[in-house]
Each structure stands twice: as structure tokens, then as C-alpha cells.
Design a protein around this motif. Structure first.
Motif, PDB file in Angstrom:
ATOM      1  N   ASN A   1     -13.517   5.381  11.126  1.00  0.00           N
ATOM      2  CA  ASN A   1     -13.111   4.531  12.257  1.00  0.00           C
ATOM      3  C   ASN A   1     -14.351   4.156  13.057  1.00  0.00           C
ATOM      4  O   ASN A   1     -14.970   4.996  13.711  1.00  0.00           O
ATOM      5  N   THR A   2     -14.725   2.891  13.023  1.00  0.00           N
ATOM      6  CA  THR A   2     -15.913   2.415  13.737  1.00  0.00           C
ATOM      7  C   THR A   2     -15.564   1.728  15.059  1.00  0.00           C
ATOM      8  O   THR A   2     -16.451   1.214  15.733  1.00  0.00           O
ATOM      9  N   SER A   3     -14.288   1.714  15.422  1.00  0.00           N
ATOM     10  CA  SER A   3     -13.869   1.059  16.659  1.00  0.00           C
ATOM     11  C   SER A   3     -13.918   2.041  17.830  1.00  0.00           C
ATOM     12  O   SER A   3     -14.268   3.210  17.664  1.00  0.00           O
ATOM     13  N   LYS A   4     -13.524   1.563  19.003  1.00  0.00           N
ATOM     14  CA  LYS A   4     -13.510   2.390  20.205  1.00  0.00           C
ATOM     15  C   LYS A   4     -12.099   2.868  20.543  1.00  0.00           C
ATOM     16  O   LYS A   4     -11.882   3.435  21.614  1.00  0.00           O
ATOM     17  N   ARG A   5     -11.169   2.639  19.652  1.00  0.00           N
ATOM     18  CA  ARG A   5      -9.798   3.088  19.888  1.00  0.00           C
ATOM     19  C   ARG A   5      -9.352   4.034  18.775  1.00  0.00           C
ATOM     20  O   ARG A   5      -9.914   4.043  17.678  1.00  0.00           O
ATOM     21  N   THR A   6      -8.329   4.810  19.062  1.00  0.00           N
ATOM     22  CA  THR A   6      -7.741   5.681  18.057  1.00  0.00           C
ATOM     23  C   THR A   6      -6.745   4.874  17.231  1.00  0.00           C
ATOM     24  O   THR A   6      -5.965   4.093  17.782  1.00  0.00           O
ATOM     25  N   CYS A   7      -6.775   5.041  15.913  1.00  0.00           N
ATOM     26  CA  CYS A   7      -5.874   4.292  15.047  1.00  0.00           C
ATOM     27  C   CYS A   7      -5.305   5.210  13.967  1.00  0.00           C
ATOM     28  O   CYS A   7      -5.786   6.332  13.760  1.00  0.00           O
ATOM     29  N   THR A   8      -4.291   4.736  13.284  1.00  0.00           N
ATOM     30  CA  THR A   8      -3.646   5.528  12.237  1.00  0.00           C
ATOM     31  C   THR A   8      -3.884   4.896  10.868  1.00  0.00           C
ATOM     32  O   THR A   8      -4.030   3.675  10.754  1.00  0.00           O
ATOM     33  N   VAL A   9      -3.919   5.752   9.849  1.00  0.00           N
ATOM     34  CA  VAL A   9      -4.096   5.276   8.479  1.00  0.00           C
ATOM     35  C   VAL A   9      -2.781   5.518   7.744  1.00  0.00           C
ATOM     36  O   VAL A   9      -2.349   6.663   7.586  1.00  0.00           O
ATOM     37  N   LEU A  10      -2.153   4.448   7.313  1.00  0.00           N
ATOM     38  CA  LEU A  10      -0.836   4.543   6.697  1.00  0.00           C
ATOM     39  C   LEU A  10      -0.925   4.702   5.178  1.00  0.00           C
ATOM     40  O   LEU A  10      -1.764   4.084   4.517  1.00  0.00           O
ATOM     41  N   SER A  11      -0.067   5.529   4.652  1.00  0.00           N
ATOM     42  CA  SER A  11       0.128   5.665   3.215  1.00  0.00           C
ATOM     43  C   SER A  11      -1.184   5.981   2.491  1.00  0.00           C
ATOM     44  O   SER A  11      -1.880   6.931   2.851  1.00  0.00           O
ATOM     45  N   LYS A  58       1.739  -1.817   7.162  1.00  0.00           N
ATOM     46  CA  LYS A  58       3.158  -1.568   7.452  1.00  0.00           C
ATOM     47  C   LYS A  58       3.838  -0.979   6.229  1.00  0.00           C
ATOM     48  O   LYS A  58       3.558  -1.364   5.105  1.00  0.00           O
ATOM     49  N   VAL A  59       4.727  -0.008   6.511  1.00  0.00           N
ATOM     50  CA  VAL A  59       5.540   0.586   5.442  1.00  0.00           C
ATOM     51  C   VAL A  59       6.999   0.370   5.800  1.00  0.00           C
ATOM     52  O   VAL A  59       7.461   0.774   6.880  1.00  0.00           O
ATOM     53  N   GLY A  60       7.752  -0.276   4.908  1.00  0.00           N
ATOM     54  CA  GLY A  60       9.157  -0.549   5.172  1.00  0.00           C
ATOM     55  C   GLY A  60      10.023   0.678   4.968  1.00  0.00           C
ATOM     56  O   GLY A  60       9.606   1.691   4.399  1.00  0.00           O
ATOM     57  N   GLY A  61      11.254   0.610   5.459  1.00  0.00           N
ATOM     58  CA  GLY A  61      12.188   1.721   5.315  1.00  0.00           C
ATOM     59  C   GLY A  61      12.531   2.022   3.865  1.00  0.00           C
ATOM     60  O   GLY A  61      12.907   3.149   3.524  1.00  0.00           O
ATOM     61  N   ASP A  62      12.375   1.029   3.005  1.00  0.00           N
ATOM     62  CA  ASP A  62      12.664   1.223   1.582  1.00  0.00           C
ATOM     63  C   ASP A  62      11.420   1.635   0.792  1.00  0.00           C
ATOM     64  O   ASP A  62      11.447   1.701  -0.440  1.00  0.00           O
ATOM     65  N   GLY A  63      10.332   1.908   1.537  1.00  0.00           N
ATOM     66  CA  GLY A  63       9.105   2.318   0.868  1.00  0.00           C
ATOM     67  C   GLY A  63       8.171   1.185   0.523  1.00  0.00           C
ATOM     68  O   GLY A  63       7.058   1.416   0.037  1.00  0.00           O
ATOM     69  N   SER A  64       8.606  -0.054   0.748  1.00  0.00           N
ATOM     70  CA  SER A  64       7.734  -1.199   0.466  1.00  0.00           C
ATOM     71  C   SER A  64       6.570  -1.225   1.458  1.00  0.00           C
ATOM     72  O   SER A  64       6.666  -0.729   2.571  1.00  0.00           O
ATOM     73  N   THR A  65       5.465  -1.807   1.005  1.00  0.00           N
ATOM     74  CA  THR A  65       4.274  -1.833   1.845  1.00  0.00           C
ATOM     75  C   THR A  65       3.787  -3.258   2.057  1.00  0.00           C
ATOM     76  O   THR A  65       4.027  -4.152   1.244  1.00  0.00           O
ATOM     77  N   LEU A  66       3.086  -3.450   3.163  1.00  0.00           N
ATOM     78  CA  LEU A  66       2.474  -4.731   3.482  1.00  0.00           C
ATOM     79  C   LEU A  66       0.992  -4.486   3.725  1.00  0.00           C
ATOM     80  O   LEU A  66       0.622  -3.669   4.575  1.00  0.00           O
ATOM     81  N   GLN A  67       0.161  -5.187   2.984  1.00  0.00           N
ATOM     82  CA  GLN A  67      -1.275  -4.986   3.082  1.00  0.00           C
ATOM     83  C   GLN A  67      -1.900  -5.973   4.072  1.00  0.00           C
ATOM     84  O   GLN A  67      -1.298  -7.003   4.405  1.00  0.00           O
ATOM     85  N   PHE A  68      -3.101  -5.661   4.517  1.00  0.00           N
ATOM     86  CA  PHE A  68      -3.820  -6.586   5.383  1.00  0.00           C
ATOM     87  C   PHE A  68      -4.304  -7.793   4.592  1.00  0.00           C
ATOM     88  O   PHE A  68      -4.475  -8.873   5.131  1.00  0.00           O
ATOM     89  N   GLY A  69      -4.556  -7.595   3.282  1.00  0.00           N
ATOM     90  CA  GLY A  69      -4.923  -8.722   2.441  1.00  0.00           C
ATOM     91  C   GLY A  69      -6.384  -9.102   2.488  1.00  0.00           C
ATOM     92  O   GLY A  69      -6.770 -10.177   2.021  1.00  0.00           O
TER      93      GLY A  69
END
Length: 237
Positions: free
Chosen positions: A123-133, A197-208
Motif C-alpha cells: 500500500n503506497t497511499s496515505k489511507r488504509t485499504c482492503t485487499v479483496l479475494s 468487488k465480490v458479489g453475493g454469488d461469488g462473482s468478481t469485478l476487476q479494476f481492469g
């Protein structure tokens, strides 16, 4: 006869003198009363004048100041009671998912286990973030598909990265018991993308916007990748 007339004249003159004295006393008394009356009138005028000043300049002037008028420094805007103020921007806020722009990714060959690459995300930013999946790993120059995420490595809690902290994922390019006979694909590069993003059905959305890395001719066969881990040893276990 002459003596009587003289006495009468004296009596008349004396009576006149007494009258003048009495008249003078009466005037003097009247003067004092007039002076006293004048003083009382002056006092009354002074009282009226003082009262007038008090009414003109004091709080009782007839011009009331509203008690709820905002001060000039406040800009004339008031915040209703109970209305929450806006949160501070800059560094505080919620812990949303880490983005490619806020992180630095590296890929290095792991000394062990065999056929493993270590993916490190900082994490190179100045905020705390989460890493999904887990990271979305694809291979080049023209290989289809991505590495399969290992569900057995899913952590109990979402991995959270404070500024400067790192997360790790282990990429297994091929099983240890799988021999490279030259007929299977090889990769000279790989790319890593983050999931936002991770959907309720397990599907994922990437930043691309995956980041690409050159690798040393990796043998690729049924590749798998672990979930992001807080500890390096867990990612390579």
C-alpha cells in the motif's frame, strides 16, 4: 394742639414704616418661595431630560436586537441542532478496496515450494485499504485463462493494509509432479489485476488495469493462486 398733631404725624409715619417693613418681609418670603419653586421645576426638567437620554441610547430605545442573529464571522449560516458535520477528508474515511493506483506490485521467484512465484502488494497511499479475494493472474504473450483461486487459503477476515503495509499471494504455475515435456505452454510475462468487488454469488469485478511483469519462461499447467495473506509464510505454504 400742636403737640398732639406732631404725635399723630409721628404715629402715622411709624405706622407707614412698619407697613413697609412688613411688606419687605413678605416680598423676601415670596422670593424664597419663588426660588424654591423654580428649583423644583428645574429638577423636574432635568429628570425628564435624563429619562429621554436613557430611552434614546439604552436598551429601551425601542430598537430591539434579535437574539438569534448570526454573527458576521459565521457567514450568516447556522447548523441545525443534531445535524452531523461532514467528516474530515484526507486520510481518514472508510477502508475501501485497494486500487492499482494506490499500490505497488512485485513478482519474484519463490525459493520454495517448487514452481512458485511470490506476489507482493504494498500500500503506497496515505489511507488504509482492503485487499479483496485473490489477485487475478493471466499469462502472456497469448495464453488464455487465469490462475484459479485456492479456496482452501481464504482467510478468516478481509486483509487490511495500512499505509506502507504489504499483502502476499503465492502463485503455483504448475504442480510439482507435472513434468514439462515441451508440449505444454510457457509464459514469458504475466499480469496481475486487483478485484474491487465480490458479489453475493461469488462473482468478481476487476479494476481492469492489470500490471504486467516479465518472467523467465515459466511452464504453465493448471496454475493456481492463493488468497491475499497478511503473512508471507502463509502465502507460500
Amino acid at each position: 394742639m400742636g403737640t398732639l398733631r406732631r404725635r399723630a404725624a409721628l404715629v402715622i409715619a411709624g405706622t407707614a414704616a412698619v407697613g413697609m417693613v412688613l411688606t419687605g418681609c413678605s416680598d423676601s418670603g415670596s422670593g424664597r418661595k419663588s426660588s424654591g419653586s423654580s428649583g423644583g421645576s428645574s429638577s423636574s426638567k432635568g429628570s425628564s431630560k435624563d429619562s429621554g437620554k436613557g430611552t434614546g441610547n439604552g436598551s429601551g430605545s425601542g430598537k430591539t436586537q434579535p437574539t438569534d442573529t448570526p454573527s458576521k464571522g459565521g457567514g450568516g449560516k447556522t447548523v441545525p441542532a443534531g445535524k452531523p458535520s461532514k467528516p474530515a477528508t484526507g486520510g481518514g474515511g472508510g477502508t475501501g478496496p485497494c486500487t492499482d493506483a494506490e499500490t505497488k506490485t512485485t513478482v519474484t521467484a519463490a525459493p520454495r515450494p517448487v514452481n512458485y512465484q511470490l506476489i507482493t502488494l504494498t500500500n503506497t497511499s496515505k489511507r488504509t485499504c482492503t485487499v479483496l479475494s485473490y489477485p487475478v493472474v493471466s499469462f502472456g504473450p497469448d495464453l488464455d485463462g487465469t490462475a484459479e483461486g485456492r479456496e482452501d487459503t481464504k482467510p478468516q477476515a478481509v486483509v487490511t493494509l495500512k499505509p506502507g503495509a504489504s499483502a502476499y499471494a503465492g502463485l503455483n504455475t504448475s504442480p510439482a509432479d507435472q513434468a514439462d515435456d515441451g508440449s505444454k505452454p510457457h509464459a514469458k510475462s504475466l499480469s496481475v489485476d486487483l478485484i474491487k468487488k465480490v458479489g453475493g454469488d461469488g462473482s468478481t469485478l476487476q479494476f481492469g488495469r492489470p500490471e504486467s511483469f516479465k518472467v523467465n519462461d515459466l511452464f504453465i499447467y493448471e496454475p493456481t493462486v492463493t488468497y491475499w495473506q497478511q503473512e508471507l509464510d502463509v502465502a507460500l505454504s
